[in-house]
Design an enzyme around this catalytic site. Structure first.
Site, mmCIF file in Angstrom:
data_model
loop_
_atom_site.group_PDB
_atom_site.id
_atom_site.type_symbol
_atom_site.label_atom_id
_atom_site.label_comp_id
_atom_site.label_asym_id
_atom_site.label_seq_id
_atom_site.Cartn_x
_atom_site.Cartn_y
_atom_site.Cartn_z
ATOM 1 C CE LYS A 137 0.675 9.501 5.460
ATOM 2 N NZ LYS A 137 0.878 8.043 5.598
ATOM 3 C CE LYS A 173 -3.418 2.877 6.860
ATOM 4 N NZ LYS A 173 -2.536 3.487 5.837
ATOM 5 C CG ASN A 233 7.990 0.743 -1.041
ATOM 6 O OD1 ASN A 233 7.091 0.379 -0.297
ATOM 7 N ND2 ASN A 233 9.239 0.345 -0.895
ATOM 8 C CB THR A 261 2.912 -0.804 2.397
ATOM 9 O OG1 THR A 261 3.428 -0.009 3.456
ATOM 10 C CG2 THR A 261 1.494 -0.350 2.085
ATOM 11 N N GLY A 297 8.298 7.265 6.101
ATOM 12 C CA GLY A 297 8.202 7.714 4.724
ATOM 13 C C GLY A 297 6.816 7.514 4.152
ATOM 14 C CG ASP A 298 2.883 8.515 2.246
ATOM 15 O OD1 ASP A 298 2.269 7.577 2.777
ATOM 16 O OD2 ASP A 298 2.419 9.168 1.294
ATOM 17 C CE LYS A 311 5.990 4.784 13.116
ATOM 18 N NZ LYS A 311 6.279 5.627 11.936
ATOM 19 C CB SER A 354 6.537 1.914 11.191
ATOM 20 O OG SER A 354 6.888 2.301 9.894
#
Length: 452
Positions: free
Chosen positions: A133, A121, A248, A217, A172-173, A97, A384
């Protein structure tokens, strides 16, 4: 890296030397590994089975690294080629993830540092998800919707074979928002002929997404600060809060600070920062950055109480709480000194590794409450995981219900990190606590599952 890394204890020095030798041109990854290794020495001393089981040696090596070309045609009919990445670091606690980042600075070192951080995390959230990632050096800025769609489709043409709701679940990032996720998910569905809602998170609420995922976040980082202050009988209300970034994470951190009675006074982008002593107007900021996709100076031009400072970072502004929420290594030792000199009480990382090693050391030595990113910004991935749960059960939760779950998870993350800091004789040190708590959960699972 912008600061010199301190020498590591002998218990982990050999591991780090190997990481440097195998990854000689990956400074961000080396920095992330160094921080974790430096923090978990007390854990290794109390758990010799982790040493004999080679836990650390295995964790610093990804389970799988995927690199691929991404060819696509721009609006002028010209062929463009970008590079795509997915680094799947650890699946011991659940499916991989972690987000996808589209930005011209993306390279293997950055993706590996982000994936390595994601292991711990995700473990801290207690949600049963592994760490990964991915992304590309594609720059979506200034591209048309058609160009972005064609790029996303080409990107997914290769990546799809490595994904699945029980294998790897991206989100997303930076550079990957609802638009990009829609194109990516659509191409995955087309190629596989399967509507696996749970294999991608951050989706639109109308087609399988979760309430609060967009805000998670930023909201989560503020909830974490609340918990840090509460340990000392303090509140966020009435405090001046400095935020970097205007994407964001920053926007929703500013939003939540307002809701909780704090005064968010800064926002920034690569051109400079604005300071607004009356409190950042989040609606105006959202209009400038999310709708018009303009520069931060345009906020100050429309707001009488604000001023724009070109080519600088906001850490020179007096503030009680700092939320670095832009990008890695944006806050260095000099910035930390300025914040400390102005009496900052707490710092929580909204971005991934935004503070350099020298800055982190300065905060910890001066007694500033410091929440590292793997704890403070865990709200995004935690939500998420909640989205995955809703998709699996074909359920949909309300905004209020989802936000309450996020608040509860962030309290659990804080408490796990705080308890671990006390357990390993570093009370109040959230860097040690977060790393120790996350590492211990992963290490026990790795021992149970054998040498794989």
């Amino acid at each position: 890296m912008t600061d010199t890394l301190v020498a590591l204890p002998s218990a982990v020095r050999t591991v780090f030397d190997t990481v440097q030798a195998r990854n000689p041109h990956e400074p961000e990854f080396q920095q992330a590994v160094h921080e974790v290794l430096d923090s978990i020495v007390p854990v290794l001393e109390r758990h010799p089975e982790f040493v004999s089981g080679g836990i650390v040696e295995r964790l610093v090596e990804p389970e799988r690294q995927i690199m691929f070309r991404v060819p696509w045609i721009d609006d002028q009919g010209t062929l463009q080629v970008n590079r795509g990445f997915r680094v799947q670091f650890s699946s011991v606690l659940g499916p991989y993830k972690g987000g996808l980042r589209f930005h011209p600075t993306v390279n293997l070192s950055i993706i590996k540092f982000l994936g390595f951080e994601q292991i711990f995390k995700n473990a801290l959230t207690g949600q049963g998800i592994g760490g990964a990632k991915g992304g590309s050096d594609f720059d979506p800025h200034g591209r048309s919707d058609g160009e972005i769609m064609r790029f996303c489709q080409s990107f997914m043409n290769e990546l799809y074979r490595h994904l699945g709701e029980h294998t790897d679940v991206p989100a997303g990032d930076i550079g990957v928002g609802a638009r990009e996720i829609g194109y990516l998910f659509g191409q995955y569905r087309k190629i596989t002929n399967r509507h696996e809602s749970g294999m991608f998170t951050g989706k639109g609420v109308q087609w399988g997404g979760a309430e609060v995922r967009t805000e998670a976040t930023g909201y989560g980082a503020v909830f974490f600060v609340q918990n840090m202050l509460a340990v000392h009988g303090e509140q966020l209300a009435g405090r001046r809060v400095g935020v970097s970034g205007s994407g964001n994470v920053a926007i929703y951190a500013i939003d939540k600070v307002h809701q909780l009675g704090g005064i968010p006074v800064t926002a920034s982008d690569s051109s400079g920062y604005v300071v607004d002593d009356a409190g950042i107007d989040v609606d105006l900021l959202r209009e400038v950055k999310e709708i018009e996709r303009g520069r931060i100076a345009e906020y100050a031009a429309r707001r009488a109480t604000a001023r724009f400072v070109e080519g600088a970072r906001p850490w020179e502004v007096p503030m009680d709480v700092a939320l670095p929420s832009a990008t890695q290594n944006e806050l260095d030792e000099l910035d930390a000194s300025a914040l400390i000199g102005n009496g900052v009480r707490a710092v929580a990382e909204g971005a991934n590794m935004p503070s350099t090693p020298g800055a982190v050391a300065a905060f910890r030595e001066s007694g500033v409450l410091f929440g590292p990113g793997k704890a403070a910004n865990a709200g995004g991935v935690a939500t998420s995981a909640l989205e995955m749960s809703q998709n699996a059960a074909r359920q949909r939760w309300s905004f209020a219900h989802s936000e309450e779950k996020l608040r509860s998870i962030m309290a659990d993350v804080h408490d796990a990190a705080f308890a671990a800091s006390e357990r390993y004789d570093r009370p109040g040190d959230y860097v040690v606590g977060a790393n120790a708590a996350g590492f211990t959960r992963v290490a026990h699972a790795m021992l149970a599952q054998g040498v794989i």
